[in-house]
Design a protein around this motif. Sequence first.
Motif, PDB file in Angstrom:
ATOM      1  N   VAL A  53       0.881  -1.161   0.000  1.00  9.55           N
ATOM      2  CA  VAL A  53       0.000   0.000   0.000  1.00  9.55           C
ATOM      3  C   VAL A  53       0.920   1.212   0.000  1.00  9.55           C
ATOM      4  CG1 VAL A  53      -1.625   1.337   1.398  1.00  9.55           C
ATOM      5  CG2 VAL A  53      -1.856  -1.132   1.242  1.00  9.55           C
ATOM      6  N   GLY A  54       0.744   2.116  -0.952  1.00 10.72           N
ATOM      7  CA  GLY A  54       1.667   3.240  -1.040  1.00 10.72           C
ATOM      8  C   GLY A  54       0.955   4.535  -1.362  1.00 10.72           C
ATOM      9  N   ARG A  55       1.658   5.627  -1.196  1.00 10.85           N
ATOM     10  CA  ARG A  55       1.117   6.954  -1.460  1.00 10.85           C
ATOM     11  C   ARG A  55       1.873   7.581  -2.624  1.00 10.85           C
ATOM     12  NH1 ARG A  55      -2.081  10.243   1.779  1.00 10.85           N
ATOM     13  NH2 ARG A  55      -1.912   8.937   3.605  1.00 10.85           N
ATOM     14  N   ILE A  56       1.138   8.156  -3.560  1.00  8.59           N
ATOM     15  CA  ILE A  56       1.780   8.789  -4.732  1.00  8.59           C
ATOM     16  C   ILE A  56       2.490  10.059  -4.283  1.00  8.59           C
ATOM     17  CG2 ILE A  56       1.356   9.693  -7.035  1.00  8.59           C
ATOM     18  CD1 ILE A  56       0.431   6.923  -6.880  1.00  8.59           C
ATOM     19  N   LEU A  99      -1.005  12.383 -20.956  1.00  9.14           N
ATOM     20  CA  LEU A  99      -1.494  13.684 -20.491  1.00  9.14           C
ATOM     21  C   LEU A  99      -2.600  13.504 -19.467  1.00  9.14           C
ATOM     22  CD1 LEU A  99      -1.595  15.409 -23.946  1.00  9.14           C
ATOM     23  CD2 LEU A  99       0.011  15.853 -22.117  1.00  9.14           C
ATOM     24  N   ALA A 100      -3.329  12.374 -19.582  1.00 14.37           N
ATOM     25  CA  ALA A 100      -4.445  12.184 -18.646  1.00 14.37           C
ATOM     26  C   ALA A 100      -4.023  11.451 -17.396  1.00 14.37           C
ATOM     27  CB  ALA A 100      -5.552  11.392 -19.349  1.00 14.37           C
ATOM     28  N   MET A 101      -2.727  11.260 -17.192  1.00  6.01           N
ATOM     29  CA  MET A 101      -2.261  10.511 -16.018  1.00  6.01           C
ATOM     30  C   MET A 101      -2.792  11.091 -14.728  1.00  6.01           C
ATOM     31  SD  MET A 101       1.678   9.569 -16.717  1.00  6.01           S
ATOM     32  CE  MET A 101       2.023   8.870 -15.137  1.00  6.01           C
ATOM     33  N   ARG A 102      -2.813  12.443 -14.705  1.00 10.56           N
ATOM     34  CA  ARG A 102      -3.203  13.080 -13.453  1.00 10.56           C
ATOM     35  C   ARG A 102      -4.673  12.854 -13.130  1.00 10.56           C
ATOM     36  NH1 ARG A 102      -0.256  16.661 -10.368  1.00 10.56           N
ATOM     37  NH2 ARG A 102       1.499  16.531 -11.757  1.00 10.56           N
ATOM     38  N   ASP A 103      -5.463  12.516 -14.133  1.00 12.60           N
ATOM     39  CA  ASP A 103      -6.871  12.235 -13.840  1.00 12.60           C
ATOM     40  C   ASP A 103      -7.017  10.938 -13.076  1.00 12.60           C
ATOM     41  OD1 ASP A 103      -7.964  13.449 -17.074  1.00 12.60           O
ATOM     42  OD2 ASP A 103      -7.636  14.458 -15.152  1.00 12.60           O
ATOM     43  N   TYR A 104      -6.094  10.002 -13.292  1.00 19.08           N
ATOM     44  CA  TYR A 104      -6.209   8.723 -12.599  1.00 19.08           C
ATOM     45  C   TYR A 104      -5.669   8.815 -11.184  1.00 19.08           C
ATOM     46  CZ  TYR A 104      -6.879   7.001 -17.327  1.00 19.08           C
ATOM     47  OH  TYR A 104      -7.333   6.793 -18.589  1.00 19.08           O
ATOM     48  N   LEU A 105      -4.401   9.212 -11.080  1.00 15.65           N
ATOM     49  CA  LEU A 105      -3.773   9.237  -9.763  1.00 15.65           C
ATOM     50  C   LEU A 105      -3.031  10.544  -9.577  1.00 15.65           C
ATOM     51  CD1 LEU A 105      -2.177   5.679  -9.565  1.00 15.65           C
ATOM     52  CD2 LEU A 105      -4.124   6.482  -8.290  1.00 15.65           C
ATOM     53  N   GLN A 106      -3.320  11.232  -8.467  1.00 12.46           N
ATOM     54  CA  GLN A 106      -2.628  12.494  -8.189  1.00 12.46           C
ATOM     55  C   GLN A 106      -1.678  12.320  -7.017  1.00 12.46           C
ATOM     56  OE1 GLN A 106      -5.483  15.609  -7.556  1.00 12.46           O
ATOM     57  NE2 GLN A 106      -4.849  16.328  -9.559  1.00 12.46           N
ATOM     58  N   GLU A 107      -0.924  13.381  -6.721  1.00 15.15           N
ATOM     59  CA  GLU A 107      -0.046  13.313  -5.554  1.00 15.15           C
ATOM     60  C   GLU A 107      -0.897  13.231  -4.296  1.00 15.15           C
ATOM     61  OE1 GLU A 107       0.341  15.578  -7.848  1.00 15.15           O
ATOM     62  OE2 GLU A 107       2.438  15.899  -8.339  1.00 15.15           O
ATOM     63  N   GLY A 108      -0.551  12.308  -3.425  1.00 15.77           N
ATOM     64  CA  GLY A 108      -1.287  12.187  -2.169  1.00 15.77           C
ATOM     65  C   GLY A 108      -2.287  11.053  -2.169  1.00 15.77           C
ATOM     66  N   ASP A 109      -2.566  10.463  -3.357  1.00 10.01           N
ATOM     67  CA  ASP A 109      -3.514   9.345  -3.386  1.00 10.01           C
ATOM     68  C   ASP A 109      -2.872   8.090  -2.826  1.00 10.01           C
ATOM     69  OD1 ASP A 109      -5.020  10.183  -6.602  1.00 10.01           O
ATOM     70  OD2 ASP A 109      -5.483  10.828  -4.560  1.00 10.01           O
ATOM     71  N   LEU A 110      -3.711   7.224  -2.260  1.00  6.35           N
ATOM     72  CA  LEU A 110      -3.220   5.947  -1.756  1.00  6.35           C
ATOM     73  C   LEU A 110      -3.614   4.845  -2.730  1.00  6.35           C
ATOM     74  CD1 LEU A 110      -4.070   5.965   2.017  1.00  6.35           C
ATOM     75  CD2 LEU A 110      -1.844   5.672   1.043  1.00  6.35           C
ATOM     76  N   ILE A 111      -2.670   3.942  -3.006  1.00  8.66           N
ATOM     77  CA  ILE A 111      -3.004   2.838  -3.899  1.00  8.66           C
ATOM     78  C   ILE A 111      -2.579   1.522  -3.266  1.00  8.66           C
ATOM     79  CG2 ILE A 111      -2.854   4.087  -6.066  1.00  8.66           C
ATOM     80  CD1 ILE A 111      -0.017   2.698  -6.301  1.00  8.66           C
ATOM     81  N   SER A 112      -3.217   0.434  -3.742  1.00  9.39           N
ATOM     82  CA  SER A 112      -2.731  -0.890  -3.393  1.00  9.39           C
ATOM     83  C   SER A 112      -2.195  -1.491  -4.686  1.00  9.39           C
ATOM     84  CB  SER A 112      -3.860  -1.745  -2.829  1.00  9.39           C
ATOM     85  OG  SER A 112      -4.862  -1.956  -3.791  1.00  9.39           O
ATOM     86  N   ALA A 113      -1.043  -2.144  -4.600  1.00 11.16           N
ATOM     87  CA  ALA A 113      -0.408  -2.665  -5.802  1.00 11.16           C
ATOM     88  C   ALA A 113       0.407  -3.890  -5.450  1.00 11.16           C
ATOM     89  CB  ALA A 113       0.490  -1.599  -6.440  1.00 11.16           C
ATOM     90  N   GLU A 114       0.921  -4.562  -6.501  1.00  7.46           N
ATOM     91  CA  GLU A 114       1.760  -5.729  -6.276  1.00  7.46           C
ATOM     92  C   GLU A 114       3.135  -5.454  -6.860  1.00  7.46           C
ATOM     93  OE1 GLU A 114      -0.144  -9.324  -7.528  1.00  7.46           O
ATOM     94  OE2 GLU A 114       1.800 -10.298  -7.781  1.00  7.46           O
ATOM     95  N   VAL A 115       4.161  -5.996  -6.241  1.00  6.26           N
ATOM     96  CA  VAL A 115       5.519  -5.762  -6.733  1.00  6.26           C
ATOM     97  C   VAL A 115       5.741  -6.652  -7.943  1.00  6.26           C
ATOM     98  CG1 VAL A 115       7.955  -5.914  -6.183  1.00  6.26           C
ATOM     99  CG2 VAL A 115       6.331  -5.184  -4.448  1.00  6.26           C
ATOM    100  N   GLN A 116       6.071  -6.030  -9.082  1.00  5.40           N
ATOM    101  CA  GLN A 116       6.264  -6.782 -10.317  1.00  5.40           C
ATOM    102  C   GLN A 116       7.709  -7.228 -10.431  1.00  5.40           C
ATOM    103  OE1 GLN A 116       5.659  -4.378 -13.807  1.00  5.40           O
ATOM    104  NE2 GLN A 116       4.733  -6.107 -14.854  1.00  5.40           N
ATOM    105  N   SER A 117       8.645  -6.271 -10.211  1.00  4.71           N
ATOM    106  CA  SER A 117      10.055  -6.619 -10.319  1.00  4.71           C
ATOM    107  C   SER A 117      10.848  -5.610  -9.505  1.00  4.71           C
ATOM    108  CB  SER A 117      10.506  -6.600 -11.766  1.00  4.71           C
ATOM    109  OG  SER A 117      10.304  -5.305 -12.291  1.00  4.71           O
ATOM    110  N   ILE A 118      12.149  -5.881  -9.397  1.00  2.87           N
ATOM    111  CA  ILE A 118      13.008  -4.976  -8.628  1.00  2.87           C
ATOM    112  C   ILE A 118      14.090  -4.455  -9.543  1.00  2.87           C
ATOM    113  CG2 ILE A 118      14.412  -4.748  -6.550  1.00  2.87           C
ATOM    114  CD1 ILE A 118      13.069  -7.086  -5.380  1.00  2.87           C
ATOM    115  N   PHE A 119      14.269  -3.152  -9.581  1.00  7.13           N
ATOM    116  CA  PHE A 119      15.333  -2.559 -10.396  1.00  7.13           C
ATOM    117  C   PHE A 119      16.688  -2.879  -9.778  1.00  7.13           C
ATOM    118  CE2 PHE A 119      12.922  -0.448 -13.465  1.00  7.13           C
ATOM    119  CZ  PHE A 119      11.871   0.237 -12.877  1.00  7.13           C
TER     120      PHE A 119
END
Lengths: 272, 219
Positions: free
Chosen positions: B11-14, B55-75
């Motif tokens: 769970v992370g914050r943008i 250009l529409a990225m900000r419509d989906y997720l802005q700074e401060g939003d919380l998301i749940s995600a899965e780790v795909q890979s590690i750089f």
Amino acid sequence: EDLRVDGRGCEDYRCAEVETDVVSNTSGSARVKLGHTDILVGVKAEMGTPKLEKPDEGYLEFFVDCSANATPEFEGRGGEELGSELASTLYSVFSSEGTVDLKSLCINPREHCWILYVDVLLLECGGNLFDAISIAVKAALFNTRIPKVQVLEDEEGSKEIELSDDPYDCIRLNVDNVPCIVTLSKIGYRHVVDATLQEEACCLASLLISVTSKGALTSIKKVGKGSLDPESIFEMMETGKRVGKSLHVALQKILDEEESLGTSRQKVGFLG
Amino acid sequence: RYYGEVGDIVVGRITEVQQKRWKVETNSRLDSVLLLSSMNLPGGELRRRSAEDELAMRDYLQEGDLISAEVQSIFSDGALSLHTRSLKYGKLGQGVLVQVSPSLVKRQKTHFHDLPCGASVILGNNGFIWIYPTPEQKDEEAGGFTTNLEPVPLSDREVISRLRNCVVALVTQKLMLFDTSILYCYEASLPHQIKDILKPEVMEEIVLETRQRLLDLEG
């Protein structure tokens, strides 16, 4: 509805721990832990000359130090602004007549008086600093013991000050009228007492009122960049008076209990 | 600090919106990365990401939003690459976040739990625990991007506050966090008022009872 994130009502304080006499080389000290907020106050009584406009009274000097351990923002000189704001608030809270009996601090009018240096140290910052500091200051003043002095006149007229031999012979301050600060933070349409860090982040404006145990207000201060409606200010003042009175009662109970345990009580201190 | 593994739920914050990706704060040494191509977009799975999407990225997720995600890979530098390519991940709506040490979250098969007491919880491996009211319908047309901003009823909020205090109590007493331990702790705390759970004596009592029940379960 009266429910906050951690289950408290709008007028509930967090669990507080108060301990006095933790620093041995001060005249009085206290440590207060309110949730994650940790404050240490030390009071030192020193002899000095009274102020010119008030020759027969002693006075208090406040200094607030925001330790760099408290939060990362206080690194280096970051905490100075907050520290001076806290100190000036303390000055205005104690500025009204009758909060502390300053005449009892006078030894010789116009020549000698006791100056109480109150030093506040912020050990950890977890929201609601003003309330915790005022509780700690009241507890430390309750714990302060000022040695009794006698002024002897010599034949030539020069005065000598003699400290009494008995180390337990000292004067205690009357803290019945010492005010406590209650911070009311406005979040949305309601106001809450004792905001945590998260609640402070959501609050646009808050009102600091200092209340004595009898319910008298000594000072009011508004902080924050939002605006407050005059009606809500009135409501907040009433809440503050109510909460302040019950806070004084609870604090006095703890201080009296601690006092009654005497020297046999176990001290946790501020390193534990 | 959290050290990520592939397949972990976080769970992370943008924190930033960049060219073709978002920077997400997950309590690790470096900010994690959520690439635009790892995100579910409305309109179907296999759509090519065009310039308008950027250009529409900000419509989906802005700074401060919380998301749940899965780790795909590690750089190679240790930063995690996240993905939300499933309907159960995405932007989180109303709820309460509790930040704990990552070592206290037990690794399990699933980290999304619907507790019978009336709330749901996401146990992020990075130590971010998200408690939220259980949504009524299970179908999500928009792929998890619309946030429901209706006021949460008082009964749900009470359950969530109680769960939050239970999680804090378990963490203070250093007990591992998983669905059974949280549930037992919730049941043990029912006789007390919500705000009393944070008192040291009550906290010890509740966690002792929880520990006892967990031992009985094992043995």
